[in-house]
Design a protein around this motif. Structure first.
Motif, short mmCIF file in Angstrom:
data_model
loop_
_atom_site.label_atom_id
_atom_site.label_comp_id
_atom_site.label_asym_id
_atom_site.label_seq_id
_atom_site.Cartn_x
_atom_site.Cartn_y
_atom_site.Cartn_z
N GLU A 280 -54.15 77.11 -20.78
CA GLU A 280 -53.91 78.51 -20.43
C GLU A 280 -54.35 78.79 -18.99
OE1 GLU A 280 -54.35 80.73 -24.78
OE2 GLU A 280 -56.15 80.33 -23.57
N THR A 281 -55.45 78.17 -18.60
CA THR A 281 -55.90 78.33 -17.21
C THR A 281 -54.85 77.78 -16.24
OG1 THR A 281 -58.25 78.27 -17.78
CG2 THR A 281 -57.66 77.64 -15.53
N ARG A 282 -54.27 76.63 -16.58
CA ARG A 282 -53.22 76.06 -15.73
C ARG A 282 -52.04 77.01 -15.59
NH1 ARG A 282 -48.47 73.93 -15.96
NH2 ARG A 282 -48.35 74.11 -18.23
N ARG A 283 -51.64 77.62 -16.71
CA ARG A 283 -50.51 78.54 -16.67
C ARG A 283 -50.83 79.80 -15.85
NH1 ARG A 283 -46.39 78.02 -20.61
NH2 ARG A 283 -46.60 76.15 -21.90
N VAL A 284 -52.05 80.31 -16.03
CA VAL A 284 -52.45 81.48 -15.24
C VAL A 284 -52.50 81.12 -13.76
CG1 VAL A 284 -54.33 83.10 -14.76
CG2 VAL A 284 -53.71 82.57 -17.13
N ARG A 285 -53.06 79.97 -13.43
CA ARG A 285 -53.12 79.51 -12.04
C ARG A 285 -51.73 79.43 -11.44
NH1 ARG A 285 -55.07 74.88 -12.96
NH2 ARG A 285 -57.28 75.30 -12.53
N ASP A 286 -50.80 78.83 -12.18
CA ASP A 286 -49.44 78.66 -11.66
C ASP A 286 -48.74 80.01 -11.48
OD1 ASP A 286 -49.82 75.95 -11.66
OD2 ASP A 286 -48.70 75.58 -13.52
N HIS A 287 -49.12 80.98 -12.29
CA HIS A 287 -48.49 82.30 -12.17
C HIS A 287 -49.12 83.13 -11.05
CE1 HIS A 287 -46.57 86.05 -13.13
NE2 HIS A 287 -47.71 86.63 -13.48
N VAL A 288 -50.45 83.09 -10.95
CA VAL A 288 -51.13 83.88 -9.93
C VAL A 288 -50.95 83.26 -8.54
CG1 VAL A 288 -53.37 84.77 -9.16
CG2 VAL A 288 -52.80 84.75 -11.59
N TYR A 289 -50.95 81.95 -8.48
CA TYR A 289 -50.79 81.23 -7.21
C TYR A 289 -49.68 80.19 -7.31
CZ TYR A 289 -54.67 83.19 -4.56
OH TYR A 289 -55.49 84.02 -3.83
N SER A 327 -64.02 73.15 -10.19
CA SER A 327 -64.72 73.07 -8.90
C SER A 327 -64.48 74.35 -8.13
CB SER A 327 -64.21 71.88 -8.08
OG SER A 327 -62.96 72.18 -7.48
N VAL A 328 -65.26 74.52 -7.06
CA VAL A 328 -65.08 75.69 -6.20
C VAL A 328 -64.53 75.28 -4.84
CG1 VAL A 328 -66.82 77.10 -7.34
CG2 VAL A 328 -67.51 75.55 -5.49
N ARG A 329 -63.94 74.12 -4.76
CA ARG A 329 -63.32 73.70 -3.51
C ARG A 329 -62.16 74.64 -3.19
NH1 ARG A 329 -63.71 68.64 -6.03
NH2 ARG A 329 -61.45 68.70 -6.42
N SER A 330 -61.86 74.77 -1.91
CA SER A 330 -60.82 75.70 -1.49
C SER A 330 -59.46 75.31 -2.04
CB SER A 330 -60.77 75.77 0.04
OG SER A 330 -60.48 74.50 0.59
N GLU A 331 -59.30 74.04 -2.44
CA GLU A 331 -58.03 73.60 -3.01
C GLU A 331 -57.77 74.22 -4.37
OE1 GLU A 331 -60.34 71.62 -1.83
OE2 GLU A 331 -59.43 70.79 -0.01
N GLU A 332 -58.79 74.77 -5.02
CA GLU A 332 -58.61 75.45 -6.29
C GLU A 332 -58.20 76.90 -6.01
OE1 GLU A 332 -57.91 77.00 -9.34
OE2 GLU A 332 -58.82 75.09 -9.98
N PRO A 333 -56.94 77.25 -6.26
CA PRO A 333 -56.47 78.59 -5.91
C PRO A 333 -57.25 79.71 -6.57
CG PRO A 333 -54.61 77.15 -6.43
CD PRO A 333 -55.86 76.40 -6.80
N LEU A 334 -57.76 79.48 -7.79
CA LEU A 334 -58.44 80.55 -8.50
C LEU A 334 -59.81 80.90 -7.93
CD1 LEU A 334 -57.43 79.66 -12.17
CD2 LEU A 334 -56.59 81.56 -10.77
N THR A 335 -60.24 80.17 -6.91
CA THR A 335 -61.47 80.57 -6.21
C THR A 335 -61.18 81.63 -5.15
OG1 THR A 335 -61.25 78.81 -4.56
CG2 THR A 335 -62.54 78.30 -6.55
N HIS A 336 -59.91 81.98 -4.96
CA HIS A 336 -59.54 82.97 -3.95
C HIS A 336 -59.36 84.34 -4.58
CE1 HIS A 336 -58.62 80.05 -0.59
NE2 HIS A 336 -58.78 79.25 -1.63
N GLU A 337 -59.20 85.36 -3.73
CA GLU A 337 -59.06 86.73 -4.20
C GLU A 337 -57.82 86.87 -5.09
OE1 GLU A 337 -59.77 91.06 -2.15
OE2 GLU A 337 -58.28 89.76 -1.20
N LYS A 338 -57.96 87.64 -6.18
CA LYS A 338 -56.87 87.77 -7.15
C LYS A 338 -56.41 89.20 -7.36
CE LYS A 338 -59.75 85.24 -9.48
NZ LYS A 338 -60.43 84.49 -8.40
N LEU A 339 -57.19 90.20 -6.97
CA LEU A 339 -56.81 91.61 -7.02
C LEU A 339 -56.20 92.00 -8.37
CD1 LEU A 339 -55.24 92.01 -3.46
CD2 LEU A 339 -57.51 92.74 -4.22
N SER A 340 -56.80 91.50 -9.43
CA SER A 340 -56.28 91.70 -10.79
C SER A 340 -57.40 91.40 -11.77
CB SER A 340 -55.08 90.77 -11.02
OG SER A 340 -55.50 89.41 -10.95
#
Length: 508
Positions: A280-289, A327-340
């Motif tokens: 589910e996290t993968r799907r959310v990641r792909d949708h948000v970013y 991880s919290v590396r910048s390559e992980e999109p979900l570490t960025h602002e999501k405004l949601s």
């Protein structure tokens, strides 16, 4: 007319001309006249808080009507109550430093507003400008231009009916990047207040006009073993769901110490937080970013809507999607602002690791903006505050509200400076103090030299605008020689600086 002015469309040219006339008249208003204007405008904003909130959600699709109503009301009440006795018109004297301070409004202010909190942002910038005797032209985000235009026009009517100069509040009804950039660089604009994405902030600073740019946030929140977990869960949910997470101050990544993480997750799930599985996290990641680029269609949407669009099933009462990340590396999109209402989650061995990961998140995005911590240990709050490169840290309060000055003693604001760390000229919550500067008449430090009492005195001599008199010429003031005028021409200066920079770095 300068090259910049020549490029302006008719609407923008008329707005700036009227604003310049209004600013020249406004500067001679006293505190009582200004107070009546601000009270009338704030009252009008308060009366229209609800219908304008409804319209903002309808036009943008962002956020929650009830929360936008509260936000609009808070801004209006701040000026009706907190700034009721504020005086940015008369002198201030300081007998300790032996100085007389005289206020100097900016003049014409260009206020660039975002789509996430459109009505509140317009009201806030207009009221700041009026309280400090500035004329303001609002340039709204194109995605909220209808409600912003009507809001600004409503405030303008209230201001003029209360005695403000005609043209003191105006709005650019058809904003576009070329027009806004030309207005920012126009010599009649003395201050640019830019709230929005990084691109608009950089454009404001490139304009050559004094600017305060406030960019995106990406607040990490750390929860340690000393925190009251029940209170933490309630405050996190309240904060992350407020206006569906559109505030730049809202928590972006939750970092919890492992020993308390299971209990915290249980409390969060009981309050409508859905803990996503890895798939589910993968799907959310792909949708948000998607493809690593932020999907603006998720901004301010309900958690259930985001889940459905991401292709996952969640309970109907889901309020937040909690997405564990590796991880919290910048390559992980979900570490960025999501405004949601999407909140990334990490469980870490100890507080030191939590601090390090919070720092890593900010290094990737959100430098200078804000962060949060839930801890009852003052040493840890101190260490966290020193370690994180931000200018405001919400402690044991909902970050989206606390860092915006709601429920804390930070100034209530819709624009938060990121300071030198984040590429902004200010590190503070924007407030009326940023719309005015002060001339200082300094007396001797010798205590035997008299420092007079200025209380009760009023300015009796007329205000003189030396630069305008010198540029235009008058019967009493000779026109400035052409060769000197060319030297101080803003466009000319800009060309000279660019030429010198090219020579310096060898560019062609």
């Amino acid at each position: 007319m300068s090259e910049t002015e020549a490029r302006l469309p008719r609407e923008a040219e008329e707005l700036l001309a009227a604003a310049e006339r209004a600013a020249a008249e406004f500067v001679d208003y006293d505190r009582d006249r200004v107070a009546r204007i601000v009270e009338a405008v704030a009252t009008a904003a308060l009366e229209q808080a609800e219908p304008l909130a409804v319209r903002a959600v309808e036009e943008t699709g962002f956020g929650v009507v009830a929360d936008k109503i509260l936000k609009n009301q808070t801004i209006a009440k701040t000026f009706l109550e907190d700034y009721a006795d504020a005086d940015y018109c008369g002198q201030r004297s300081d007998a300790v430093s032996r100085m007389l301070l005289v206020p100097r409004p900016a003049g014409v202010v260009l206020g660039i507003t975002p789509s996430t909190s459109p009505v509140a942002a317009v009201c806030f910038k207009v009221l700041c400008a009026l309280l400090t005797r500035n004329a303001i032209v609002i340039s709204p985000h194109p995605g909220a231009k209808r409600v912003c235009t009507d809001t600004a026009l409503m405030l303008a009517r209230a201001a003029e009916q209360a005695g403000a100069p005609r043209g003191a509040v105006q709005v650019l009804s058809e904003p576009s990047i070329p027009v806004v950039e030309a207005m920012m660089a126009d010599p009649r604009v003395k201050l640019v207040i830019a709230t929005g994405g990084g691109a608009v902030v950089r454009a404001a600073y490139r304009s050559g006009t004094p600017a305060i740019g406030v960019g995106p946030g990406n607040a990490p929140v750390v929860v340690d073993e000393t925190a009251d977990l029940k209170q933490v869960a309630e405050k996190l949910v309240r904060s992350k769901t407020y206006d569906n997470g559109v505030l730049c101050t809202t928590e972006s990544v939750l970092i919890a110490v492992e020993t308390i993480a299971p209990r915290l997750l249980t409390l969060l799930k009981a309050r409508g937080v859905h803990l996503c599985s890895p798939e589910e996290t993968r799907r959310v990641r792909d949708h948000v970013y998607p493809g690593g680029r932020f999907n603006t269609k998720v901004v301010g949407r309900d958690a259930t809507v985001i889940a459905a669009d991401a292709g996952i099933e969640v309970p109907a009462n889901t309020r937040i999607l909690l997405t564990p990340i590796d991880s919290v590396r910048s390559e992980e999109p979900l570490t960025h602002e999501k405004l949601s209402p999407v909140l990334a989650f990490r469980a870490v061995p100890d507080f030191a690791t939590a601090v390090a990961e919070a720092r890593a998140i900010l290094d990737a995005a959100g430098l200078g903006h804000s962060a949060a911590i839930h801890s009852e240990d003052p040493q840890r709050v101190l260490d966290y505050s020193f370690a994180l490169p931000v200018h405001r840290i919400a402690v044991n309060v909902p970050a989206s509200l606390g860092n915006a000055g709601i429920g804390t003693h930070l100034p209530v604001s819709m624009s938060l400076g990121t300071g030198y760390i984040g590429g902004s000229s200010s590190s503070e919550n924007l407030n009326p103090e940023h719309f005015v500067q002060w001339s200082r008449a300094a007396y001797s430090t010798n205590i035997f030299d008299r420092f007079p009492d200025f209380d009760g005195l009023e300015r009796s001599a007329p205000r003189v605008s030396a630069p305008r008199a010198m540029q235009e010429g008058s019967a009493s003031t000779p026109a400035m020689p052409a060769e000197i005028a060319r030297v101080i021409d803003r466009d000319g200066l800009r060309r000279i600086v660019l030429e010198e920079l090219r020579d310096l770095i060898g560019a062609r």
